[in-house]
Enzyme design. Structure first.
Site, PDB file in Angstrom:
ATOM      1  N   TYR A  28      -0.704   3.025  -2.718  1.00 50.74           N
ATOM      2  CA  TYR A  28      -0.299   1.665  -2.338  1.00 50.74           C
ATOM      3  C   TYR A  28       0.509   1.077  -3.480  1.00 50.74           C
ATOM      4  O   TYR A  28      -0.024   0.729  -4.536  1.00 50.74           O
ATOM      5  CB  TYR A  28      -1.544   0.831  -2.051  1.00 50.74           C
ATOM      6  CG  TYR A  28      -1.293  -0.537  -1.471  1.00 50.74           C
ATOM      7  CD1 TYR A  28      -0.029  -0.957  -1.041  1.00 50.74           C
ATOM      8  CD2 TYR A  28      -2.351  -1.437  -1.327  1.00 50.74           C
ATOM      9  CE1 TYR A  28       0.169  -2.205  -0.507  1.00 50.74           C
ATOM     10  CE2 TYR A  28      -2.166  -2.700  -0.793  1.00 50.74           C
ATOM     11  CZ  TYR A  28      -0.902  -3.083  -0.389  1.00 50.74           C
ATOM     12  OH  TYR A  28      -0.710  -4.337   0.142  1.00 50.74           O
ATOM     13  N   LYS A  71       1.927   3.542   1.100  1.00 49.49           N
ATOM     14  CA  LYS A  71       2.070   2.211   1.695  1.00 49.49           C
ATOM     15  C   LYS A  71       2.977   1.431   0.761  1.00 49.49           C
ATOM     16  O   LYS A  71       2.606   1.129  -0.379  1.00 49.49           O
ATOM     17  CB  LYS A  71       0.726   1.516   1.861  1.00 49.49           C
ATOM     18  CG  LYS A  71       0.854   0.110   2.451  1.00 49.49           C
ATOM     19  CD  LYS A  71      -0.488  -0.600   2.573  1.00 49.49           C
ATOM     20  CE  LYS A  71      -0.296  -2.022   3.092  1.00 49.49           C
ATOM     21  NZ  LYS A  71      -1.578  -2.770   3.167  1.00 49.49           N
TER      22      LYS A  71
END
Length: 303
Positions: A144, A172
């Site tokens: 992320y 992400k």
């Protein structure tokens, strides 16, 4: 909608993923019944996977035990209809490794590992951190990259190096560096999921396989249609949906903190009975809820 098994060439967590809120009762205690209801609602509306215990899930204020309980409860609610990606990241590698092992034991299908925040490690530290977490379980990892919250980015060369790990399979991306993303996609087999709803269409257009959305709490069907249109090469339809959802993205992501507005939206939709958050987050004001209602109507999401 069943989530197909991933293959080496298919997205490991499907295409539509929502970073799910964590419901609480008015006294602030964890509400697992409400969590199961939200999860079922999202899967019924087209989600292939759910991200649990992320920032939108108020992970900074839930305990390790509560995080495990949430994974177990949502698994019981959705079965194999959706993949569950468990947020396990922190700014302490040893703690992140322990959370990763707990998530695997609780039944998660994958791990969301955020960039360590506040202590601002160098890129060599990020490489060692993400490698240690990926080594700790047999689960696929989604990195992320969100420098606005973490204080440090995962640089392009670091992402390319991390892609060599067999269990680091996805990113992400909430960095918004489309050129950097293109370079990573050109040099790795990483699967990209857009983590910034205002850039969903742009990210899909350059090769992201899906989205990890906050606004999808209120617009899962619409984002499912947008993604399907991109996959089918129907750019005009995707553009129309993306533009129609601008008021929803603005009201949820820019008026105040995202989890605050999503819980208010779910309460408006009758999915949540209570919009309780844990401090330091607070519930949306009456004025914010009024604006939310107006904007969701403009986006065609409520009558």
């Amino acid at each position: 909608m069943s989530s197909p098994e991933s293959t080496p060439s298919s997205p490991p967590f499907g295409r539509l993923t929502t970073a799910m809120v964590t419901p609480f009762r008015p006294d602030g205690s964890l509400d697992l019944d409400a969590a199961q209801k939200v999860a079922g609602y999202l899967v019924d509306h087209g989600n292939d996977a759910l991200v649990l215990n992320g920032t939108t899930g108020e992970s900074p204020t839930t305990s390790d035990q509560e995080k495990v309980q949430l994974i177990e409860a949502v698994r019981a609610a959705v079965g194999d209809r959706a993949k569950l990606v468990a947020g396990v990241g922190s700014n302490d590698t040893a703690h992140t490794v322990e959370c990763a092992k707990q998530a695997e034991a609780a039944g998660a299908d994958g791990l969301l590992v955020v960039t360590p925040y506040y202590n601002k490690p160098p890129q060599e530290g990020l490489l060692a951190h993400f490698t240690a977490v990926a080594d700790a379980t047999g689960l696929p990892n989604m990195l992320y990259d969100i420098p606005a919250r973490a204080g440090v980015e995962i640089k392009t060369d670091t992402l390319i190096a991390l892609a060599a790990h067999p269990r680091i399979v996805a990113v992400k991306d909430a960095k918004g560096d489309l050129a950097g993303t293109t370079k990573v996609l050109a040099n790795t087999d990483l699967f990209y999921y857009c983590g910034a709803d205002e850039l969903n269409l742009a990210s899909l257009a350059i090769g992201a396989v899906g989205i990890a959305s906050v606004v999808a709490h209120a617009a899962s069907r619409e984002y499912r249609q947008l993604i399907d249109a991109v996959v089918a090469g129907d750019l005009a339809t995707a553009q129309e949906i993306d533009r129609r959802l601008v008021p929803a993205v603005e009201t949820i992501m820019t008026r105040t903190q995202g989890a605050i507005m999503v819980k208010a939206a779910l309460k408006l939709a009758g999915v949540l009975e209570h919009a309780t958050l844990r401090l330091p987050l607070v519930e949306a004001t009456a004025e914010q809820v009024d604006r939310l209602t107006t904007d969701l109507k403009q986006a065609g999401l409520i009558a």
